[in-house]
Design a protein around this motif. Structure first.
Motif, PDB file in Angstrom:
ATOM      1  N   GLY A 126      41.732 -70.595  59.176  1.00  0.00           N
ATOM      2  CA  GLY A 126      43.683 -71.505  58.646  1.00  0.00           C
ATOM      3  C   GLY A 126      44.694 -70.345  58.874  1.00  0.00           C
ATOM      4  O   GLY A 126      45.509 -70.651  58.690  1.00  0.00           O
ATOM      5  N   GLY A 127      44.321 -69.081  59.101  1.00  0.00           N
ATOM      6  CA  GLY A 127      45.594 -68.107  59.686  1.00  0.00           C
ATOM      7  C   GLY A 127      45.663 -67.567  58.347  1.00  0.00           C
ATOM      8  O   GLY A 127      47.005 -66.593  57.946  1.00  0.00           O
ATOM      9  N   ILE A 128      44.954 -67.603  57.711  1.00  0.00           N
ATOM     10  CA  ILE A 128      44.988 -66.681  55.774  1.00  0.00           C
ATOM     11  C   ILE A 128      45.264 -65.120  56.568  1.00  0.00           C
ATOM     12  O   ILE A 128      43.856 -64.439  56.399  1.00  0.00           O
ATOM     13  N   GLN A 129      45.735 -64.042  56.229  1.00  0.00           N
ATOM     14  CA  GLN A 129      46.416 -63.063  56.437  1.00  0.00           C
ATOM     15  C   GLN A 129      45.701 -62.218  54.805  1.00  0.00           C
ATOM     16  O   GLN A 129      46.913 -62.722  53.610  1.00  0.00           O
ATOM     17  N   THR A 130      45.705 -60.918  55.219  1.00  0.00           N
ATOM     18  CA  THR A 130      45.208 -60.497  54.075  1.00  0.00           C
ATOM     19  C   THR A 130      44.562 -58.668  54.184  1.00  0.00           C
ATOM     20  O   THR A 130      44.086 -58.510  55.535  1.00  0.00           O
ATOM     21  N   TYR A 131      44.839 -58.210  53.317  1.00  0.00           N
ATOM     22  CA  TYR A 131      44.148 -56.744  53.741  1.00  0.00           C
ATOM     23  C   TYR A 131      43.074 -55.620  52.911  1.00  0.00           C
ATOM     24  O   TYR A 131      43.366 -56.339  51.139  1.00  0.00           O
ATOM     25  N   ALA A 132      42.369 -55.011  53.138  1.00  0.00           N
ATOM     26  CA  ALA A 132      40.924 -54.192  52.118  1.00  0.00           C
ATOM     27  C   ALA A 132      41.960 -53.173  52.110  1.00  0.00           C
ATOM     28  O   ALA A 132      42.639 -52.239  52.793  1.00  0.00           O
ATOM     29  N   SER A 133      41.480 -52.935  50.939  1.00  0.00           N
ATOM     30  CA  SER A 133      41.939 -51.591  50.701  1.00  0.00           C
ATOM     31  C   SER A 133      41.627 -50.441  50.628  1.00  0.00           C
ATOM     32  O   SER A 133      39.744 -50.757  51.560  1.00  0.00           O
ATOM     33  N   ARG A 134      41.264 -48.873  50.898  1.00  0.00           N
ATOM     34  CA  ARG A 134      41.149 -48.227  51.648  1.00  0.00           C
ATOM     35  C   ARG A 134      39.492 -47.976  50.444  1.00  0.00           C
ATOM     36  O   ARG A 134      38.600 -47.513  51.423  1.00  0.00           O
ATOM     37  N   ARG A 135      39.492 -48.275  49.636  1.00  0.00           N
ATOM     38  CA  ARG A 135      38.041 -47.839  48.133  1.00  0.00           C
ATOM     39  C   ARG A 135      37.162 -48.205  49.217  1.00  0.00           C
ATOM     40  O   ARG A 135      36.056 -48.278  48.516  1.00  0.00           O
ATOM     41  N   TYR A 136      38.134 -49.851  49.424  1.00  0.00           N
ATOM     42  CA  TYR A 136      36.548 -51.028  50.236  1.00  0.00           C
ATOM     43  C   TYR A 136      36.393 -50.701  51.192  1.00  0.00           C
ATOM     44  O   TYR A 136      35.459 -51.486  51.943  1.00  0.00           O
ATOM     45  N   VAL A 137      36.904 -50.417  52.608  1.00  0.00           N
ATOM     46  CA  VAL A 137      36.626 -50.269  53.458  1.00  0.00           C
ATOM     47  C   VAL A 137      35.658 -49.997  53.592  1.00  0.00           C
ATOM     48  O   VAL A 137      34.567 -50.889  54.231  1.00  0.00           O
ATOM     49  N   ALA A 138      34.716 -48.236  53.326  1.00  0.00           N
ATOM     50  CA  ALA A 138      33.478 -48.218  53.669  1.00  0.00           C
ATOM     51  C   ALA A 138      32.109 -49.633  53.525  1.00  0.00           C
ATOM     52  O   ALA A 138      31.742 -49.844  53.798  1.00  0.00           O
ATOM     53  N   LYS A 139      32.323 -50.103  52.078  1.00  0.00           N
ATOM     54  CA  LYS A 139      31.372 -51.210  51.482  1.00  0.00           C
ATOM     55  C   LYS A 139      31.866 -52.082  52.138  1.00  0.00           C
ATOM     56  O   LYS A 139      30.456 -53.582  53.203  1.00  0.00           O
ATOM     57  N   MET A 140      32.770 -52.431  52.636  1.00  0.00           N
ATOM     58  CA  MET A 140      32.786 -53.736  53.621  1.00  0.00           C
ATOM     59  C   MET A 140      32.358 -53.805  55.456  1.00  0.00           C
ATOM     60  O   MET A 140      31.985 -53.741  55.610  1.00  0.00           O
ATOM     61  N   LYS A 141      33.009 -52.205  55.670  1.00  0.00           N
ATOM     62  CA  LYS A 141      32.231 -51.685  56.863  1.00  0.00           C
ATOM     63  C   LYS A 141      30.232 -52.221  56.942  1.00  0.00           C
ATOM     64  O   LYS A 141      30.346 -52.842  57.881  1.00  0.00           O
ATOM     65  N   LYS A 142      29.762 -51.747  55.819  1.00  0.00           N
ATOM     66  CA  LYS A 142      28.262 -51.800  55.455  1.00  0.00           C
ATOM     67  C   LYS A 142      27.733 -52.977  55.787  1.00  0.00           C
ATOM     68  O   LYS A 142      27.183 -53.589  55.867  1.00  0.00           O
TER      69      LYS A 142
END
Length: 146
Positions: A126-142
């Protein structure tokens, strides 16, 4: 990890026992998945009243002005649970926390933009744009296998 199954004709109710020397992230995820407390639907409130929303239809869950909201393809509604309470009950294979104030449905992610500055832009269906914080990048990538 070893899996063992024992068939006992006298057993009236299935019982799952986990034997481990320490509680790891993997064990915690397994316990969440098998927990009878896991959510399938949640009550949400709009100016039109209350409605039941299937968890699989949620694109994202976020906080704003000390309130928790869910966003689906049909709109935004408020929920009475706290973000951490929802995170504890959601399937970690379906949802990932991307910041202190937001959890997104992995199945709703249409693209991820990793910039040279280290920020990660997440575009949902639906084109919803958001951002991941640096603190959660590693967990998100995993969780996403990146």
């Amino acid at each position: 990890m070893k899996i063992e199954l024992t068939i006992d004709p006298t057993c009236n109710e299935p019982k799952l026992i986990i034997i481990t020397n320490e509680v790891t992230d993997e064990i915690t995820e397994i316990m969440k998945l098998l927990s009878p407390d896991s959510l399938e639907r949640v009550s949400a409130y709009t100016h039109r009243g209350a409605k039941i929303v299937e968890i699989k239809n949620i694109l994202r869950i976020y906080t704003e002005n000390k309130k928790v909201y869910i966003q689906t393809a049909n709109g935004i509604a408020e929920v009475k649970l706290r973000l951490y309470e929802l995170e504890e009950k959601l399937n970690p294979k379906q949802f990932v926390r991307i910041s202190n104030s937001e959890i997104v449905n992995i199945n709703a992610i249409s693209s991820i933009d990793i910039s040279k500055t280290g920020t990660i832009g997440v575009t949902l269906n639906g084109g919803i744009q958001t951002y991941a914080s640096r603190r959660y990048v590693a967990k998100m990538k995993k969780q996403l296998g990146l």
